[in-house]
Design an enzyme around this catalytic site. Structure first.
Site, PDB file in Angstrom:
ATOM      1  N   ASN A  13       0.867  -1.180   0.000  1.00  0.00           N
ATOM      2  CA  ASN A  13       0.000   0.000   0.000  1.00  0.00           C
ATOM      3  C   ASN A  13       0.905   1.232   0.000  1.00  0.00           C
ATOM      4  O   ASN A  13       1.498   1.573   1.017  1.00  0.00           O
ATOM      5  CB  ASN A  13      -0.902  -0.017   1.245  1.00  0.00           C
ATOM      6  CG  ASN A  13      -1.774   1.228   1.334  1.00  0.00           C
ATOM      7  OD1 ASN A  13      -1.797   2.044   0.403  1.00  0.00           O
ATOM      8  ND2 ASN A  13      -2.495   1.375   2.437  1.00  0.00           N
ATOM      9  N   TRP A  14       0.985   1.871  -1.156  1.00  0.00           N
ATOM     10  CA  TRP A  14       1.890   3.028  -1.291  1.00  0.00           C
ATOM     11  C   TRP A  14       1.331   4.268  -0.595  1.00  0.00           C
ATOM     12  O   TRP A  14       2.031   5.259  -0.462  1.00  0.00           O
ATOM     13  CB  TRP A  14       2.109   3.342  -2.758  1.00  0.00           C
ATOM     14  CG  TRP A  14       3.122   2.465  -3.429  1.00  0.00           C
ATOM     15  CD1 TRP A  14       3.537   1.216  -3.040  1.00  0.00           C
ATOM     16  CD2 TRP A  14       3.869   2.781  -4.612  1.00  0.00           C
ATOM     17  NE1 TRP A  14       4.491   0.745  -3.901  1.00  0.00           N
ATOM     18  CE2 TRP A  14       4.714   1.674  -4.881  1.00  0.00           C
ATOM     19  CE3 TRP A  14       3.899   3.881  -5.475  1.00  0.00           C
ATOM     20  CZ2 TRP A  14       5.582   1.650  -5.971  1.00  0.00           C
ATOM     21  CZ3 TRP A  14       4.761   3.851  -6.560  1.00  0.00           C
ATOM     22  CH2 TRP A  14       5.593   2.748  -6.800  1.00  0.00           C
ATOM     23  N   LYS A  15       0.047   4.229  -0.244  1.00  0.00           N
ATOM     24  CA  LYS A  15      -0.610   5.421   0.328  1.00  0.00           C
ATOM     25  C   LYS A  15      -0.352   6.606  -0.626  1.00  0.00           C
ATOM     26  O   LYS A  15      -0.309   6.399  -1.833  1.00  0.00           O
ATOM     27  CB  LYS A  15      -0.118   5.660   1.755  1.00  0.00           C
ATOM     28  CG  LYS A  15      -0.256   4.381   2.604  1.00  0.00           C
ATOM     29  CD  LYS A  15      -0.084   4.580   4.058  1.00  0.00           C
ATOM     30  CE  LYS A  15      -0.277   3.235   4.762  1.00  0.00           C
ATOM     31  NZ  LYS A  15      -0.232   3.347   6.203  1.00  0.00           N
ATOM     32  N   HIS A  97      -9.663   1.264   4.924  1.00  0.00           N
ATOM     33  CA  HIS A  97      -8.377   1.476   5.591  1.00  0.00           C
ATOM     34  C   HIS A  97      -8.591   2.468   6.743  1.00  0.00           C
ATOM     35  O   HIS A  97      -9.385   3.404   6.624  1.00  0.00           O
ATOM     36  CB  HIS A  97      -7.342   2.021   4.597  1.00  0.00           C
ATOM     37  CG  HIS A  97      -5.962   1.981   5.160  1.00  0.00           C
ATOM     38  ND1 HIS A  97      -5.506   2.937   6.051  1.00  0.00           N
ATOM     39  CD2 HIS A  97      -4.940   1.091   5.011  1.00  0.00           C
ATOM     40  CE1 HIS A  97      -4.263   2.625   6.406  1.00  0.00           C
ATOM     41  NE2 HIS A  97      -3.903   1.508   5.790  1.00  0.00           N
ATOM     42  N   GLU A  99      -6.974   4.882   7.686  1.00  0.00           N
ATOM     43  CA  GLU A  99      -6.752   6.299   7.333  1.00  0.00           C
ATOM     44  C   GLU A  99      -7.974   6.879   6.636  1.00  0.00           C
ATOM     45  O   GLU A  99      -8.264   8.072   6.766  1.00  0.00           O
ATOM     46  CB  GLU A  99      -5.471   6.424   6.483  1.00  0.00           C
ATOM     47  CG  GLU A  99      -4.235   6.207   7.365  1.00  0.00           C
ATOM     48  CD  GLU A  99      -3.044   5.586   6.666  1.00  0.00           C
ATOM     49  OE1 GLU A  99      -2.990   5.567   5.424  1.00  0.00           O
ATOM     50  OE2 GLU A  99      -2.141   5.096   7.393  1.00  0.00           O
ATOM     51  N   GLU A 169      -5.554  -4.709  10.612  1.00  0.00           N
ATOM     52  CA  GLU A 169      -4.549  -3.658  10.785  1.00  0.00           C
ATOM     53  C   GLU A 169      -4.860  -2.874  12.059  1.00  0.00           C
ATOM     54  O   GLU A 169      -5.662  -1.926  12.020  1.00  0.00           O
ATOM     55  CB  GLU A 169      -4.570  -2.698   9.586  1.00  0.00           C
ATOM     56  CG  GLU A 169      -4.225  -3.338   8.268  1.00  0.00           C
ATOM     57  CD  GLU A 169      -3.592  -2.339   7.294  1.00  0.00           C
ATOM     58  OE1 GLU A 169      -2.663  -2.725   6.607  1.00  0.00           O
ATOM     59  OE2 GLU A 169      -4.020  -1.165   7.241  1.00  0.00           O
ATOM     60  N   GLY A 175       2.413   2.475  10.794  1.00  0.00           N
ATOM     61  CA  GLY A 175       3.381   3.562  10.636  1.00  0.00           C
ATOM     62  C   GLY A 175       4.067   3.963  11.930  1.00  0.00           C
ATOM     63  O   GLY A 175       4.665   5.038  12.003  1.00  0.00           O
ATOM     64  N   SER A 213       3.284  -1.911  10.491  1.00  0.00           N
ATOM     65  CA  SER A 213       4.737  -1.948  10.740  1.00  0.00           C
ATOM     66  C   SER A 213       5.366  -3.293  10.387  1.00  0.00           C
ATOM     67  O   SER A 213       6.227  -3.786  11.112  1.00  0.00           O
ATOM     68  CB  SER A 213       5.034  -1.562  12.199  1.00  0.00           C
ATOM     69  OG  SER A 213       4.647  -0.226  12.437  1.00  0.00           O
ATOM     70  N   GLY A 234       2.975  -1.078   4.348  1.00  0.00           N
ATOM     71  CA  GLY A 234       3.035   0.338   3.977  1.00  0.00           C
ATOM     72  C   GLY A 234       4.473   0.763   3.739  1.00  0.00           C
ATOM     73  O   GLY A 234       5.049   0.492   2.682  1.00  0.00           O
TER      74      GLY A 234
END
Ligand code: 13P
Length: 255
Positions: A13-15, A97, A99, A169, A175, A213, A234
């Site tokens: 997941n490149w975000k 997600h 976020e 997650e 992160g 992570s 990520g």
């Protein structure tokens, strides 16, 4: 495209990271990893280019988008439909997600509608679930994950719910460099499988991923758990060599 059997998946997941140059360099460094499906989730604007660059690697590298809108078409400025993602070469889509839940205030019900839209367009949704630190500290982790899963179970026909990929997650592990412990992951993955089986009334070989992570150091601890089919990565997946190294760890793991 949908699958019912569990399989090894390593997803990047490149975000909101990347560029055309980075994508080109990244794809050039990717290598096939036997028995592991690599899935890249670049920002949606790069999906078409990614599909072109992947070219002959398509059998072992799939593409997806990080989100979708729940409607098929219409006056929704700035949004991308699941059919458009498929049109651009995507086969997967992440929905829910943390976020998106946090910054775009997406509700469980809206996320469930997105999963419905994904299946309607022939995409494989990856639904993210997970608790915040406050919720875990309050002993609510399973209650929260159950609520998040139930909303999706309610919206999807059971054949689709059985094929859903779930990514656990924990929000506090994303992160932060602080991944969940193997025991926490084992416990929650078993809970997720059991919650799904009781909703479906039958055993299912569903795919459940872990995210939060994941790195070369933390990955083996998860991949050797029988209940983990792979990971949604990520930060460590922004580097193609690291991503491939983690995929190798998944290949050799017993899960
Ligand atoms: P990190 O691997 O950077 O913690 O991100 C995890 C994640 O959110 C993947 O979707």
């Amino acid at each position: 495209m949908t699958e019912s059997a569990s399989r090894k998946i390593l997803a990047a997941n490149w975000k909101m990271h990347g560029s055309k140059a980075m994508l080109g360099a990244y794809v050039a460094r990717l290598k096939p990893v036997e028995a592991v499906e690599l899935v890249l989730f670049p920002p949606v604007g790069y999906l078409g280019l990614a599909a072109e660059l992947i070219g002959k690697m398509a059998p072992f590298v799939a593409l997806g988008a990080q989100d979708t809108h729940e409607r098929e078409t219409g006056a929704f400025t700035g949004e991308t439909s699941a059919a458009m993602i498929a049109d651009l070469g995507g086969r997967y889509v992440i929905v829910g997600h943390s976020e998106r839940r946090r910054y775009a205030h997406e509700s469980d019900e809206r996320i469930a509608e997105k999963a419905v839209a994904a299946f309607r367009a022939g995409l494989q949704p990856v639904v993210c679930v997970g608790e915040t630190l406050e919720e875990r500290t309050a002993g609510m982790a399973q209650t929260v994950v159950k609520r998040q899963l139930e909303a999706v179970a309610k919206a999807l026909p059971s054949a689709d719910y059985a094929r859903l990929i779930v990514a656990y997650e924990p929000v506090w592990a994303i992160g932060t460099g602080r991944s969940a412990t193997s025991a926490q992951v084992e416990e929650m993955h078993a809970f997720i499988r059991q919650a799904r089986e009781s909703a479906l009334g039958s055993r299912t070989l569903s795919t459940v991923l872990y995210g939060g992570s994941v790195s070369e150091n933390s990955a083996p601890g998860f991949f050797n758990l029988g209940s983990v089919d792979g990971a949604l990565v990520g930060g460590a997946a922004l580097d193609a060599e690291r991503f491939v190294r983690i995929a190798e760890l998944l290949r050799t793991a017993k899960c």
